[in-house]
Design a protein around this motif. Structure first.
Motif: not given
Lengths: 256, 256
Positions: B68-87
């Motif tokens: 949720a934070k990855a999505v929220e912050i990346s929207k706000r700063i026009d960044g790339i939301a990225a990451g994994e869970r369980d590979g």
């Protein structure tokens, strides 16, 4: 070499029970001990002392978590109150945690009530977490432990007592020695087990030269001069009994 | 060999800063991170991806603990939301945790907002525990990490991210690679560090043959086919930058 150690795969392997190595009491909650045999490993020195006392005829060893309990219970049952804190005889106790302190002429027929910094604590954690069976292992009873694990065909957790929750090498080396003997009978898919076996294979022919590098060696030998203890604790099969925990006591189990 | 690795003793050594290796986030509380540089190690793959993205011109990497934070912050700063869970790529994110997903043409000048199962979590734990300085390391930036540690002359904790608090071998091997390069500058009296270095020395010339034995290899390669990721993550110095955590962001630090 490594291509043949540590990991068993394939269809046949799926029928086998699992084996995991837990490097610290603080990681025990990550493993399912409920239907498993937990091997409590505290090479320096609780599980070496337990093997030695039972081998020399002690009726049983009662592991307890406090000095007060060791004193209270030993008085009540006319046992020997024993244990250590931080490597030396705990205040209020007359006997320590040295495997050489319990020769047959002293310990035969008696009950040892033992409290130690790491090993007896881990045993109680395994008990509280609902372990199916608890046994104790160290180099002096290596073969007895391996024979038992192979015969039982149950899941196994090799539980290293460590030092105040930190990883230690002597317990991991013993885990590696067990794995090396029993691995064909288990499904092992666990980096801790792979590490333990690789280290054991690397050091097994020079174990007496290797142990002076260990943190715990400095604690026991440089501070307390316990070189003979170290030798006993790292020599395979000097006290080849199988301590099994039953109804609050460690007794010699039948290897069936 | 082992007689010369892992433990420095003697008077001279007492002047040196200490170095410890922590095998799991669940053991971090055992180490004093307050006046120390904490090296966050998550070889497969967070800290390899961080090195790769920064090397390829990313403005910075913001490590966050939830999707949720990855999505929220990346929207706000026009960044790339990225990451994994369980590979695998976390649900709700478009980009994953592969170091090969972030070539220069994609990532240059952009901010990566990254959340992962183990590495970013450990970073936040080190932060909450008051670490003096946090950097990230993996084989692709091995030399940059070692140069920095030697120059700083501060106490060091090599923090292995592991897998869901379990010990893993790839992070420990990287810790061993660092120790092997920097040990003469530190006082090292820690069985985890000794183990890490011994394993590294045993496997370093056959690392690509060894990694298929690791638990995490099965997870990444057999389930997701990420063999190229594995190769990148275990090859030294392919992205030799020093990611330093400052004010919520990982940026390229000056190696001073």
């Amino acid at each position: 070499m490594a291509a043949f150690v540590g990991v068993n795969t394939g269809n046949m392997a799926d029928q086998k029970p699992t084996l995991f190595t837990c490097f610290s009491p603080a990681l025990l909650h990550l493993y399912d001990v409920n239907d498993a045999i937990v091997v409590i490993i505290d090479v320096f020195r609780a599980t070496s002392t337990i093997a030695s006392a039972l081998q020399n005829g002690a009726k049983c060893v009662i592991p307890v978590d406090t000095v007060a309990k060791a004193v209270e219970i030993s008085k009540r049952i006319d046992g020997i109150a024993a244990g250590e804190r931080d490597g030396k005889i705990a205040e209020g106790l007359e006997h320590g945690n040295s495997p050489l302190e319990y020769p047959r002429e002293f310990v035969e027929g008696k009950t040892l009530v033992l409290t130690t910094t790491n090993g007896t604590r881990l045993l109680h954690m395994a008990l509280e977490n609902g372990a199916d069976t608890i046994i104790t292992g160290s180099f002096p009873n290596l073969d007895a432990v391996c024979r038992y694990l192979v015969k039982q065909q149950k899941n196994v957790i090799l539980g290293c007592a460590g030092w105040k929750d930190r990883f230690n090498l002597e317990d991991s080396l013993f885990a590696g020695a067990v794995i090396h003997q029993v691995k064909e009978f288990f499904r092992i898919h666990c980096d801790s087990s792979l590490t333990a076996e690789l280290l054991y294979l690397q050091q097994k022919d020079r174990l007496q030269d290797f142990v002076p590098l260990l943190t715990h060696y400095h604690r026991l030998v440089e501070r307390f001069g316990l070189i003979e203890d170290i030798r006993f604790c790292t020599t395979p099969n000097l006290a080849n009994v199988l301590p099994v925990y039953r109804n609050g006591k460690l007794i010699i189990g039948e290897e069936e």
